[in-house]
Design a protein around this motif. Structure first.
Motif, PDB file in Angstrom:
ATOM      1  N   ARG A 154       0.828  -1.182   0.047  1.00 28.85           N
ATOM      2  CA  ARG A 154      -0.035   0.154  -0.112  1.00 28.85           C
ATOM      3  C   ARG A 154       0.701   1.362   0.092  1.00 28.85           C
ATOM      4  N   SER A 202       1.362   5.111   1.425  1.00 25.94           N
ATOM      5  CA  SER A 202       1.403   5.870   2.617  1.00 25.94           C
ATOM      6  C   SER A 202       1.506   7.267   2.677  1.00 25.94           C
ATOM      7  N   SER A 228     -15.250   3.403  -3.291  1.00 20.86           N
ATOM      8  CA  SER A 228     -13.885   3.083  -2.726  1.00 20.86           C
ATOM      9  C   SER A 228     -13.087   3.489  -4.184  1.00 20.86           C
ATOM     10  N   PHE A 288      -9.435   2.724  -6.037  1.00 15.28           N
ATOM     11  CA  PHE A 288      -8.119   1.969  -6.547  1.00 15.28           C
ATOM     12  C   PHE A 288      -7.180   2.824  -7.040  1.00 15.28           C
ATOM     13  N   GLU A 295      -9.013   8.377   1.021  1.00  9.72           N
ATOM     14  CA  GLU A 295      -8.185   6.988   1.142  1.00  9.72           C
ATOM     15  C   GLU A 295      -8.119   6.324  -0.123  1.00  9.72           C
ATOM     16  N   SER A 296      -7.052   5.685  -0.644  1.00  9.16           N
ATOM     17  CA  SER A 296      -7.188   4.826  -1.595  1.00  9.16           C
ATOM     18  C   SER A 296      -6.400   3.587  -1.336  1.00  9.16           C
ATOM     19  N   THR A 297      -6.637   2.695  -2.228  1.00 10.17           N
ATOM     20  CA  THR A 297      -5.583   1.483  -2.037  1.00 10.17           C
ATOM     21  C   THR A 297      -5.084   0.858  -3.347  1.00 10.17           C
ATOM     22  N   THR A 298      -3.945   0.156  -3.037  1.00 12.64           N
ATOM     23  CA  THR A 298      -3.416  -0.506  -4.340  1.00 12.64           C
ATOM     24  C   THR A 298      -3.503  -1.851  -4.225  1.00 12.64           C
ATOM     25  N   LEU A 299      -4.349  -2.499  -3.393  1.00 10.49           N
ATOM     26  CA  LEU A 299      -4.456  -3.891  -3.215  1.00 10.49           C
ATOM     27  C   LEU A 299      -6.199  -4.359  -3.598  1.00 10.49           C
ATOM     28  N   ASP A 350      -8.373  -5.506  -0.835  1.00 12.51           N
ATOM     29  CA  ASP A 350      -8.958  -4.317  -0.144  1.00 12.51           C
ATOM     30  C   ASP A 350     -10.373  -4.100  -0.721  1.00 12.51           C
TER      31      ASP A 350
END
Length: 230
Positions: free
Chosen positions: A68, A70, A175, A177, A193-197, A200
């Protein structure tokens, strides 16, 4: 990636206090340590190098061991954007995970731990640049993206997934990505917030918003009622 011969090429290990800087010695095609400077002086230092638009700067991109992005990722990208806007040279990111531990492993038994730690920033920048030279296809170019303002009522959608595309709409139940560093930076700056996974994310969304280029990258195990390609 193209030819980098006869270009100035630098690697940067960006930290909140100090930055390690490496350079590519062209006649032997080997990255070498240059110096460590205070982070607040980085832009001024790079300006003094008189870089052209074709020269390269490679930033290490801090990523957690889980994969992720940060706050430190944001700070590094933010500084790279400042450099890009001021100098205009080409900028790339390489994953800097395990850089420090790899460094300690390489010199174990030959150089004292304290000596390695004192020169850690410079040596890490050498590894960052070395990773770029060896595997340029794994680097991500810093490119500002078009931000979309969508003229659509999204209130009827319960779950929305924004897939690696920047939009300026105010949404609920969504969400994000964001694999592209610039897109992650864009949303982080807006407080999202975001995610690379993939892990998630949910298995199903009422709507997925992405770009035409990213359509084929969406995982097959993520289903949706509607797909919007910008």
């Amino acid at each position: 990636m193209g030819v980098i011969k006869n270009l100035k090429v630098y690697g940067i290990d960006y930290g909140t206090s100090n930055c390690g800087i490496a350079f590519l010695k062209q006649d032997i095609n080997i990255p070498l340590p240059k110096e460590t400077i205070k982070s607040e002086k980085l832009l001024e230092y790079l300006v003094s190098l008189d870089l052209s638009h074709d020269d390269l700067i490679v930033f290490g991109l801090p990523i957690s061991m889980s994969g992720r992005y940060s706050k430190q990722s944001f700070l590094s990208i933010d500084e790279a954007i400042r450099v890009k806007e001021r100098i205009g040279c080409k900028i790339y990111f390489v994953d800097e995970r395990l850089t420090t531990s790899s460094l300690y492993s390489e010199v174990r038994g030959e150089v004292s731990y304290k000596k390695v730690k004192r020169t850690k920033d410079q040596n890490s920048s050498v590894l960052i640049l070395s990773n770029f030279i060896q595997s340029p296809e794994n680097a991500i170019a810093l490119v500002e993206k078009e931000v979309y303002n969508l003229k659509k009522d999204f209130s009827c959608y319960k779950d929305i997934l924004i897939w690696d595309v920047p939009i300026n709409n105010e949404l609920e139940n969504f969400s994000i990505f964001a694999k592209d560093p610039w897109i992650f930076w864009y949303y982080y700056k807006k407080g999202y917030e975001s995610t690379t996974l993939i892990s998630d994310l949910k298995d199903y969304y009422d709507l997925i918003i992405t770009s035409k280029e990213n359509r084929e990258k969406i995982q097959l195990n993520i289903n949706c009622k509607e797909l919007m390609c910008l």
